[in-house]
Design an enzyme around this catalytic site. Sequence first.
Site, PDB file in Angstrom:
ATOM      1  N   SER A 260       0.831  -1.204   0.000  1.00  0.00           N
ATOM      2  CA  SER A 260       0.000   0.000   0.000  1.00  0.00           C
ATOM      3  C   SER A 260       0.863   1.250   0.000  1.00  0.00           C
ATOM      4  O   SER A 260       2.041   1.219   0.340  1.00  0.00           O
ATOM      5  CB  SER A 260      -0.944   0.001   1.200  1.00  0.00           C
ATOM      6  OG  SER A 260      -0.331   0.661   2.277  1.00  0.00           O
ATOM      7  N   LYS A 261       0.239   2.352  -0.369  1.00  0.00           N
ATOM      8  CA  LYS A 261       0.925   3.632  -0.524  1.00  0.00           C
ATOM      9  C   LYS A 261       1.634   4.055   0.763  1.00  0.00           C
ATOM     10  O   LYS A 261       2.627   4.779   0.722  1.00  0.00           O
ATOM     11  CB  LYS A 261      -0.100   4.700  -0.929  1.00  0.00           C
ATOM     12  CG  LYS A 261       0.276   5.385  -2.230  1.00  0.00           C
ATOM     13  CD  LYS A 261      -0.632   6.560  -2.519  1.00  0.00           C
ATOM     14  CE  LYS A 261       0.068   7.553  -3.415  1.00  0.00           C
ATOM     15  NZ  LYS A 261       0.191   7.206  -4.795  1.00  0.00           N
TER      16      LYS A 261
END
Length: 489
Positions: A260-261
């Site tokens: 994820s970011k």
Amino acid sequence: MPIKTRFAPSPTGFLHVGGLRTALFSYLFARKNGGEFLVRIEDTDQERFVEGGIENILRSLQWAGIQADAGVWLGEKGEVIQKGAAGPYTQSERLGVYKKYVQELLDKGNAYHCFCSKERLDELRSIQEAGKQPTGYDGLCRSLDEKTKANKLEGGESFVIRMKTPREGSTIFTDLVRGKVTFDNSLIEDQVLIKSDSFPTYHFAVVVDDHLMGITHVIRGEEWLPSTPKHILLYQMFGWQIPEFAHLSLLVNEQKQKLSKRHGDVSVEDFKEKGYLAEALVNFIAFLGWNPGDEREIFSLKELEQEFSFDKVSKAAAVFNREKFDWYNREYIRKMSDEALAEACRPYLENAGLVQKAEFLTHAVGLVKDRLVRLSDAPEMMGFLFAEELAYESELLIWKKSTRDDTAKILKKLHVFLQSIGENDWTKETLEIKVGEWIRENEYGTGDVLWPMRVALSGAKNSPGPYEMAGVLGKTRTLQLIQTGHKRL
Ligand code: GLU
């Protein structure tokens, strides 16, 4: 029936590398089997819509070389276009279609209006959670009589339309990646099909569209696995042929966390900007969950199109290993011609204020090609070739056991000697021969000459070899740098 696959992103901003893998596998499966691959935009969740999100995703797909046969695509000027006979391929332009098909389910008694308020649903959820029961709609409006329903509709009460899922039995299917999967129907809630804003939910639109667009194989991320029984039930209610399903495992980082970011770069755009090549990304991504069953690791998109099959797709989570990604990128950089690499590095160098003629750039990249991992590393690795003045401590010029005075003397003599070499002889190869002979004739230590020469030309401890650098820098610049080095001592 010809094979048809699709990639169906929601335009929420950018293309995640996991999304790229889904698109890639769908594309490869279609290509391998002489089928068709289409791109559809699933934008029925208006709250998640991001301006420019569609263009962004399509640009990333195009950059990666994943070409759609039908659906939504970018035109020559970067505008969004649609091609194909089953369009429109953007769900928000298909509202009339969903309306027609939900009516069919209402008429058959497979769907019903639900007037339950948000407060009631929230309360129901709290009670279910407190009682450690599965959460979900309890079906209160399932048995609403016609009269009450008509009154509510007339009174303008807000409603959603839900599917009437069977309470008994189970829904079973064979996933191309995970094998046989069974879901107990009693645990499948009465899913909303049409929301109060009259937009369809993902679940309804995906089934209607996959059917109308003739999709034979639904290939998507494993987060959609629990939704699949709902979809299958809808196919059954309509009496439509159920497609095959393939749910791809999750992508995780080295710490086994979902990619994820929050943990760094995850979008195709980010990697493109960092200077990863499209070919390297595609090759690396293909190996996240798939392998050819032998030792081969380097595959072009064309080669993947010939090799891909679901027999070799694993259901274990796939680790996005940065080191391996860097390895791929380096491999692909090495395969580029110096000209192509120079052009690929140019924007990064220009951004760093390092502008040079094409010919010089082409020679310059030749110096770092073997060590370059990302195009964005080019300014740092090549900066010394462009700098007006090199910043380094004069002590760095002095080779191990040599002294300041001896180094100064040698640089001075080297400067004189290099002047005698003609412009036409100024190549890496000739310099190596001539300077080598000169060192031997004068009985200098190799390190005593080549170390200060290298530092004077690069200003750094680690750099390409002195002859290579001198060849690229040219006679005038080389002499100038050696003189500056001498002066510093
Ligand atoms: N629109 C869904 C997504 O954003 C697609 C899921 C599917 O492929 O069915 O991932």
